[in-house]
Design an enzyme around this catalytic site. Structure first.
Site, mmCIF file in Angstrom:
data_model
loop_
_atom_site.group_PDB
_atom_site.id
_atom_site.type_symbol
_atom_site.label_atom_id
_atom_site.label_comp_id
_atom_site.label_asym_id
_atom_site.label_seq_id
_atom_site.Cartn_x
_atom_site.Cartn_y
_atom_site.Cartn_z
ATOM 1 N N HIS A 52 8.775 122.906 36.687
ATOM 2 C CA HIS A 52 10.003 122.140 36.484
ATOM 3 C C HIS A 52 10.691 122.635 35.217
ATOM 4 C CE1 HIS A 52 7.854 120.040 33.304
ATOM 5 N NE2 HIS A 52 6.910 119.727 34.168
HETATM 6 P P1 TYD Z 1 4.515 116.220 34.897
HETATM 7 O O1 TYD Z 1 5.339 116.321 33.667
HETATM 8 O O2 TYD Z 1 5.182 116.525 36.203
HETATM 9 O O3 TYD Z 1 3.221 117.113 34.758
HETATM 10 P P2 TYD Z 1 3.095 118.675 34.497
HETATM 11 O O4 TYD Z 1 4.431 119.200 34.131
HETATM 12 O O5 TYD Z 1 2.129 118.816 33.394
HETATM 13 O O6 TYD Z 1 2.562 119.265 35.741
HETATM 14 O O7 TYD Z 1 3.911 114.749 34.937
HETATM 15 C C1 TYD Z 1 2.976 114.349 35.923
HETATM 16 C C2 TYD Z 1 3.069 112.843 36.072
HETATM 17 O O8 TYD Z 1 2.752 112.200 34.849
HETATM 18 C C3 TYD Z 1 4.447 112.381 36.493
HETATM 19 O O9 TYD Z 1 4.304 111.416 37.522
HETATM 20 C C4 TYD Z 1 4.987 111.682 35.272
HETATM 21 C C5 TYD Z 1 3.795 111.310 34.459
HETATM 22 N N1 TYD Z 1 4.053 111.455 33.020
HETATM 23 C C6 TYD Z 1 4.291 110.318 32.259
HETATM 24 O O10 TYD Z 1 4.295 109.180 32.755
HETATM 25 N N2 TYD Z 1 4.518 110.463 30.908
HETATM 26 C C7 TYD Z 1 4.543 111.693 30.322
HETATM 27 O O11 TYD Z 1 4.768 111.802 29.080
HETATM 28 C C8 TYD Z 1 4.327 112.856 31.136
HETATM 29 C C9 TYD Z 1 4.353 114.239 30.544
HETATM 30 C C10 TYD Z 1 4.077 112.693 32.465
#
Ligand code: TYD
Length: 138
Positions: A52
């Site tokens: 992303h």
């Molecule tokens: P995501 O940022 O998509 O993970 P990555 O980029 O590391 O693969 O986040 C995964 C899930 O965690 C998503 O449902 C949102 C949640 N999340 C939070 O609630 N708070 C946060 O600070 C972060 C980074 C993620």
């Protein structure tokens, strides 16, 4: 922002026979005010994280333990940074597509962010990212 704006930040390393120490402070080693900290761990072999872009959030990523690769993409070029030391941070400005891959066993990724969590700050569709980038909107 382009991949040329991504940079490795060497963190202080206080060598000590009792064990080494590193640190990071707002607006010092970290080029923004930290509003959020999160960490990634227990990543099964072969899994990827990220995939992303953030509209506003800037980040510093540290491999506190083990190793992993961070691939950054500005829509035109990609660059891979291999992180495997706890005294280097990777600064990723906003508006870049990023994925994390090749996590070693027991790796531990620490991430500092410049904004609190908001799903609205995410661009999760790569084609949308390319369009936003082309139009200068991210
Ligand atoms: P995501 O940022 O998509 O993970 P990555 O980029 O590391 O693969 O986040 C995964 C899930 O965690 C998503 O449902 C949102 C949640 N999340 C939070 O609630 N708070 C946060 O600070 C972060 C980074 C993620």
């Amino acid at each position: 922002m382009t991949i040329n704006d991504v940079r490795i930040i060497p963190l202080p390393k206080i060598l000590d026979a009792r064990g080494n120490l590193s640190f990071a402070e707002n607006y010092n080693q970290i080029p923004f005010e930290i509003k959020r900290t999160y960490w990634i761990y227990d990543v099964p072999g072969g899994e990827e994280r990220g995939g992303h872009a953030f509209r506003e959030n800037e980040e510093v990523v540290i491999a506190l333990s083990g190793s992993f690769d961070v691939v950054v993409d500005d829509g035109q070029n990609k660059k891979t940074f291999s992180l495997n030391r706890s005294y280097y941070g990777l600064f990723i400005p906003k508006g870049l597509w990023r994925t994390m891959e090749n996590f070693s066993t027991n790796s531990f990724a620490l991430e500092f962010g410049s904004v609190g969590y908001s799903e609205k700050d995410y661009v999760r569709d790569y084609d949308e990212f390319l369009t936003l980038k082309r139009d200068g909107k991210i």
